[in-house]
Scaffold this motif. Sequence first.
Motif, PDB file in Angstrom:
ATOM      1  N   ALA A  99     -14.732  77.506  45.774  1.00  0.00           N
ATOM      2  CA  ALA A  99     -15.005  76.465  46.767  1.00  0.00           C
ATOM      3  C   ALA A  99     -13.871  75.448  46.796  1.00  0.00           C
ATOM      4  CB  ALA A  99     -16.329  75.774  46.466  1.00  0.00           C
ATOM      5  N   LEU A 100     -13.346  75.105  45.637  1.00  0.00           N
ATOM      6  CA  LEU A 100     -12.221  74.175  45.561  1.00  0.00           C
ATOM      7  C   LEU A 100     -10.965  74.789  46.174  1.00  0.00           C
ATOM      8  CD1 LEU A 100     -11.983  71.335  44.423  1.00  0.00           C
ATOM      9  CD2 LEU A 100     -11.100  72.321  42.330  1.00  0.00           C
ATOM     10  N   LEU A 101     -10.755  76.064  45.940  1.00  0.00           N
ATOM     11  CA  LEU A 101      -9.608  76.768  46.526  1.00  0.00           C
ATOM     12  C   LEU A 101      -9.720  76.819  48.046  1.00  0.00           C
ATOM     13  CD1 LEU A 101      -7.032  78.369  45.860  1.00  0.00           C
ATOM     14  CD2 LEU A 101      -8.447  80.425  45.823  1.00  0.00           C
ATOM     15  N   LEU A 102     -10.923  77.081  48.560  1.00  0.00           N
ATOM     16  CA  LEU A 102     -11.134  77.097  50.006  1.00  0.00           C
ATOM     17  C   LEU A 102     -10.898  75.708  50.603  1.00  0.00           C
ATOM     18  CD1 LEU A 102     -12.007  78.681  52.525  1.00  0.00           C
ATOM     19  CD2 LEU A 102     -14.354  78.054  51.987  1.00  0.00           C
ATOM     20  N   THR A 103     -11.350  74.667  49.910  1.00  0.00           N
ATOM     21  CA  THR A 103     -11.125  73.300  50.380  1.00  0.00           C
ATOM     22  C   THR A 103      -9.633  72.990  50.429  1.00  0.00           C
ATOM     23  OG1 THR A 103     -13.230  72.609  49.430  1.00  0.00           O
ATOM     24  CG2 THR A 103     -11.655  70.875  49.933  1.00  0.00           C
ATOM     25  N   ALA A 104      -8.900  73.408  49.417  1.00  0.00           N
ATOM     26  CA  ALA A 104      -7.449  73.185  49.400  1.00  0.00           C
ATOM     27  C   ALA A 104      -6.760  73.968  50.513  1.00  0.00           C
ATOM     28  CB  ALA A 104      -6.877  73.574  48.044  1.00  0.00           C
ATOM     29  N   ALA A 105      -7.215  75.192  50.766  1.00  0.00           N
ATOM     30  CA  ALA A 105      -6.628  75.993  51.844  1.00  0.00           C
ATOM     31  C   ALA A 105      -6.886  75.355  53.199  1.00  0.00           C
ATOM     32  CB  ALA A 105      -7.195  77.412  51.801  1.00  0.00           C
ATOM     33  N   ILE A 106      -8.062  74.790  53.378  1.00  0.00           N
ATOM     34  CA  ILE A 106      -8.372  74.106  54.628  1.00  0.00           C
ATOM     35  C   ILE A 106      -7.495  72.869  54.789  1.00  0.00           C
ATOM     36  CG2 ILE A 106     -10.160  72.767  55.822  1.00  0.00           C
ATOM     37  CD1 ILE A 106     -12.203  74.710  54.610  1.00  0.00           C
ATOM     38  N   ALA A 107      -7.220  72.172  53.710  1.00  0.00           N
ATOM     39  CA  ALA A 107      -6.435  70.933  53.766  1.00  0.00           C
ATOM     40  C   ALA A 107      -4.957  71.184  54.051  1.00  0.00           C
ATOM     41  CB  ALA A 107      -6.588  70.173  52.462  1.00  0.00           C
TER      42      ALA A 107
END
Length: 134
Positions: A99-107
């Motif tokens: 979930a943290l990786l997906l959030t970083a990818a979105i950012a």
Amino acid sequence: MVIAVVTGVLAAIGFGAAVAASARERSRDSALLLALGARRKQVTRTMAAEQALLVALGGAVGLGLGTLLVHLIVPFVVLTPAARRPTPGALIELPFGQALLLTAAIAVVPLLSAFLIGRRRRDVAARLRHVEEM
């Protein structure tokens, strides 16, 4: 997993559009700062830092609310084949690293667009004239 990826792509597009709209709105301010003697690098860094702060806050709030909603909603929608609540209750395992990786990818998308938009070279006098005409 597909739903998470599609949601991530839509969120990145939304963040990127918000950054682009904000940069257009801030072009008057940056033109005025440049006319007053601020260096272009300073103005670009300031705009990028502002957008980075907004994206980081949005990502953190989204991750927190998503985690909260998963823990609140999933136990009520998991049913047995007989349409009853399972015994013992549903075990919720949210892969926080993913979930943290997906959030970083979105950012990455809005941050990249903020840096690229800030690097555009446009005539300061023309931007100030446009502001005058409004």
